[in-house]
Each structure stands twice: as C-alpha cells, then as structure tokens.
Motif scaffolding. Sequence first.
Motif, PDB file in Angstrom:
ATOM      1  N   LEU A   1       3.414   1.240   0.902  1.00  0.00           N
ATOM      2  CA  LEU A   1       3.083   1.578  -0.483  1.00  0.00           C
ATOM      3  C   LEU A   1       4.184   2.390  -1.156  1.00  0.00           C
ATOM      4  N   ALA A   2       4.908   3.187  -0.361  1.00  0.00           N
ATOM      5  CA  ALA A   2       5.959   4.056  -0.900  1.00  0.00           C
ATOM      6  C   ALA A   2       7.198   3.929  -0.018  1.00  0.00           C
ATOM      7  N   PRO A   3       7.960   2.833  -0.173  1.00  0.00           N
ATOM      8  CA  PRO A   3       9.099   2.568   0.714  1.00  0.00           C
ATOM      9  C   PRO A   3      10.157   3.672   0.717  1.00  0.00           C
ATOM     10  N   GLU A   4      10.285   4.387  -0.386  1.00  0.00           N
ATOM     11  CA  GLU A   4      11.274   5.473  -0.468  1.00  0.00           C
ATOM     12  C   GLU A   4      10.726   6.797   0.069  1.00  0.00           C
ATOM     13  N   GLY A   5       9.479   6.794   0.528  1.00  0.00           N
ATOM     14  CA  GLY A   5       8.845   8.017   1.011  1.00  0.00           C
ATOM     15  C   GLY A   5       8.048   8.701  -0.077  1.00  0.00           C
ATOM     16  N   VAL A   6       7.245   9.674   0.317  1.00  0.00           N
ATOM     17  CA  VAL A   6       6.429  10.428  -0.639  1.00  0.00           C
ATOM     18  C   VAL A   6       7.075  11.778  -0.910  1.00  0.00           C
ATOM     19  N   ASP A   7       6.791  12.308  -2.092  1.00  0.00           N
ATOM     20  CA  ASP A   7       7.414  13.567  -2.507  1.00  0.00           C
ATOM     21  C   ASP A   7       6.684  14.789  -1.974  1.00  0.00           C
ATOM     22  N   GLY A   8       5.469  14.600  -1.527  1.00  0.00           N
ATOM     23  CA  GLY A   8       4.711  15.706  -0.969  1.00  0.00           C
ATOM     24  C   GLY A   8       3.575  15.208  -0.104  1.00  0.00           C
ATOM     25  N   VAL A   9       3.218  16.006   0.894  1.00  0.00           N
ATOM     26  CA  VAL A   9       2.076  15.686   1.752  1.00  0.00           C
ATOM     27  C   VAL A   9       1.132  16.874   1.774  1.00  0.00           C
ATOM     28  N   ALA A  10      -0.128  16.630   1.460  1.00  0.00           N
ATOM     29  CA  ALA A  10      -1.173  17.642   1.539  1.00  0.00           C
ATOM     30  C   ALA A  10      -2.004  17.377   2.787  1.00  0.00           C
ATOM     31  N   ASP A  11      -1.801  18.205   3.817  1.00  0.00           N
ATOM     32  CA  ASP A  11      -2.546  18.063   5.068  1.00  0.00           C
ATOM     33  C   ASP A  11      -3.794  18.931   4.982  1.00  0.00           C
ATOM     34  N   LEU A  12      -4.939  18.283   4.857  1.00  0.00           N
ATOM     35  CA  LEU A  12      -6.200  19.007   4.718  1.00  0.00           C
ATOM     36  C   LEU A  12      -7.076  18.885   5.946  1.00  0.00           C
ATOM     37  N   VAL A  13      -6.502  18.353   7.051  1.00  0.00           N
ATOM     38  CA  VAL A  13      -7.335  18.079   8.227  1.00  0.00           C
ATOM     39  C   VAL A  13      -6.710  18.543   9.531  1.00  0.00           C
ATOM     40  N   GLY A  14      -5.385  18.601   9.620  1.00  0.00           N
ATOM     41  CA  GLY A  14      -4.707  18.958  10.868  1.00  0.00           C
ATOM     42  C   GLY A  14      -4.508  17.750  11.767  1.00  0.00           C
ATOM     43  N   GLY A  15      -3.561  17.875  12.706  1.00  0.00           N
ATOM     44  CA  GLY A  15      -3.313  16.803  13.654  1.00  0.00           C
ATOM     45  C   GLY A  15      -2.551  15.631  13.084  1.00  0.00           C
ATOM     46  N   VAL A  16      -1.897  15.817  11.952  1.00  0.00           N
ATOM     47  CA  VAL A  16      -1.182  14.700  11.300  1.00  0.00           C
ATOM     48  C   VAL A  16       0.269  15.069  10.991  1.00  0.00           C
ATOM     49  N   ARG A  17       0.816  16.007  11.749  1.00  0.00           N
ATOM     50  CA  ARG A  17       2.155  16.507  11.440  1.00  0.00           C
ATOM     51  C   ARG A  17       3.218  15.419  11.555  1.00  0.00           C
ATOM     52  N   GLU A  18       3.197  14.662  12.650  1.00  0.00           N
ATOM     53  CA  GLU A  18       4.254  13.678  12.878  1.00  0.00           C
ATOM     54  C   GLU A  18       4.281  12.570  11.826  1.00  0.00           C
ATOM     55  N   PRO A  19       3.148  11.894  11.556  1.00  0.00           N
ATOM     56  CA  PRO A  19       3.210  10.869  10.507  1.00  0.00           C
ATOM     57  C   PRO A  19       3.539  11.448   9.140  1.00  0.00           C
ATOM     58  N   SER A  20       3.155  12.699   8.898  1.00  0.00           N
ATOM     59  CA  SER A  20       3.481  13.333   7.617  1.00  0.00           C
ATOM     60  C   SER A  20       4.981  13.505   7.469  1.00  0.00           C
ATOM     61  N   LEU A  21       5.633  13.986   8.519  1.00  0.00           N
ATOM     62  CA  LEU A  21       7.086  14.154   8.481  1.00  0.00           C
ATOM     63  C   LEU A  21       7.789  12.810   8.385  1.00  0.00           C
ATOM     64  N   ASP A  22       7.214  11.789   9.004  1.00  0.00           N
ATOM     65  CA  ASP A  22       7.824  10.460   9.001  1.00  0.00           C
ATOM     66  C   ASP A  22       7.887   9.850   7.603  1.00  0.00           C
ATOM     67  N   VAL A  23       6.937  10.180   6.747  1.00  0.00           N
ATOM     68  CA  VAL A  23       6.875   9.524   5.429  1.00  0.00           C
ATOM     69  C   VAL A  23       7.423  10.387   4.302  1.00  0.00           C
TER      70      VAL A  23
ATOM     71  N   GLY B   1      11.272  16.297   0.154  1.00  0.00           N
ATOM     72  CA  GLY B   1       9.827  16.364   0.000  1.00  0.00           C
ATOM     73  C   GLY B   1       9.244  17.585   0.684  1.00  0.00           C
ATOM     74  N   ARG B   2       8.025  17.934   0.310  1.00  0.00           N
ATOM     75  CA  ARG B   2       7.393  19.143   0.830  1.00  0.00           C
ATOM     76  C   ARG B   2       6.109  18.810   1.582  1.00  0.00           C
ATOM     77  N   LEU B   3       5.876  19.543   2.652  1.00  0.00           N
ATOM     78  CA  LEU B   3       4.662  19.405   3.462  1.00  0.00           C
ATOM     79  C   LEU B   3       3.893  20.713   3.399  1.00  0.00           C
ATOM     80  N   VAL B   4       2.628  20.638   2.981  1.00  0.00           N
ATOM     81  CA  VAL B   4       1.762  21.819   2.904  1.00  0.00           C
ATOM     82  C   VAL B   4       0.494  21.524   3.688  1.00  0.00           C
ATOM     83  N   SER B   5       0.073  22.470   4.526  1.00  0.00           N
ATOM     84  CA  SER B   5      -1.125  22.282   5.335  1.00  0.00           C
ATOM     85  C   SER B   5      -2.064  23.470   5.198  1.00  0.00           C
TER      86      SER B   5
END
Length: 311
Positions: free
Chosen positions: A210-232, A237-241
Amino acid sequence: MTETMRAVTYDRFGGPEVLRLTDVPVPVVGPGEVRIRVRRAAVNPVDWKVMAGGLTGLMPHVFPIVPGWDVAGVVEAVGPDTPELAEGDEVLAYARKDWVQAGTFAEQVTFSVRGVARKPASLSWDEAAGLPLAGGTALRVLDALGVAAGRTVLVHAAAGGVGALATQIAVARGVRVIGTASETNHDFLRGLGAEPVVYGDGLADRVQALAPEGVDGVADLVGGVREPSLDVLADGGRLVSVADPGVQEHGGRWVWVRPDREQLAQLTALTEAGRLRVPVAEVVDLAEAARAMELSQQGHTRGKIVIRVSD
C-alpha cells in the motif's frame, strides 16, 4: 459518622477475581479540586495491568485500591479557590493521580480542576466516559509523530479503544491512515477513513504493497510489533509506542498520557464538529466490574467498555 459510598476495590494484586463491591469513605474535596458524582467510568487495558501489579515500579500503590482513571459525571462539590467549575456542571476527566489508590470505579471521585473539562451535550454519558484516556493517548501519540497532512501513518490495533480515536483524529488532520485489525473489523476501519490490513505474519509486505516508499509514522498501540514497524518506516519516519519502551533503543519514543484539561477541550471540540465519535462496545453495571475487566483482557472489543455507576 463518616459518609460512605459504593466502590469496587481490591486489596491485593491479581486478576478480576480480586475485585469486590464495597463501601468506602466519600473522598474529601481539597483546594483546586472538584468532587464528581460518577455517572460512567470506562475500562482501559492499563486498569487490569495495574491490578496485576504491572506498574509497581512506576507509581506508588496504596491498598485498598479503587481502579479506573476515566470518568464522566456531575460536579458534586468544589474545593476552595476553584472558580472554573460549579456544582451541577457536567464534566469528564482522565482522573489519574500521582499514586494508585482512589480511582473512578466508585460513586464519587475527586480530582484537580486542571484535568477536568466540561462535557458537551452532544456526547452521551457512555461516550464521554470512553473519551479521556483513549483520546488523550491518541492525541499525544499523533502529536509525537508530527505527521503532516498528506503523509501516511500506520496505526497498529486501529479498531481498538485508542486506535479508533487515533485513526479519526489523523484523518481529520488530512493524514492517510493504514490500520491493522482482524478482517472482521476491516469494514469498521473503512468507515473511519482508514485502509485496513490484517496484522500478523507478513504484515510488512502488506503495508509496503500500500505504501511502497514506506510510511512517515507508526503508532504502536499494542506492543510486540517493533520489527515490522521498523521495516516499513520511510527514511526520517518516526515510531511512537504506548506499549513498548524498547522502541527508544531504535530512535522511537515511548509516551504516557497525562491528565490535561486543554487536551480534553481539543477532543470535545472534534466531537462537537462531527469529526470524532467514541465507539462504545459494551456497557455494564458497577457490580459487574470484574466482567468488564475480563472483556478488556480478551482484547477483541471494538471500541470502549463502559461501567454504568448511576443515571
């Protein structure tokens, strides 16, 4: 003679089985505080995590504990020098104090006026109770991401209590939202303006489609998703959990929502403008607080679980 009220309490850490409906003293309202007669409280995952002893390293605990941090109700009394509110005002609050003891699963609760906002007439009592913690968390996460209109964010657990609000707020800001959820919740997410994807194995591939260039931010609201979040994440981009402090080791940010009257005012303004609605999954009576906690622990509800204290 000390005036008492009904409240749900626990005097040891554990699961929902430790909860009891008891009589406790009515809290004394102090300077700069209001005492709220509770109409509704709401359940959040943090409530059963606290009950299990999961926050003992972060906050002091004083038994017996009344759980709950979300409240909607009517001002019963005001403390000295509290001109902002008056008896009879309808209000809502994220009523977390600096220690764990006197929560909102009770007929009355006191809290600083700095964290209490007026309830709009457009919000039902159920919706008002479900808004403060989840909505405040959603706002804090999105502000930390700082993603501008036209950009893309990935929201994990987008159909949950926080996720549904974060999705709507992001969409209201002109942000494209890709949201993870089970297939049964995909139509629900589309109705909120998100593009749904199934969570689990292969998530990064589905997001990248859906986003071949990657996403600009990831909102982790559940935990346990660090690796796929960093991958995309796109470059920069920013990762907030809210659930994984470990994201800080990868340049991400771990956030913890604060009681904030102005933040609540932003949220209620969005609801009044028709840009934000609070999905309510189930409403139970105060005596059924243990069942409400069990429902929350199952993690499959769409929206908020609300506790009816009075009408």
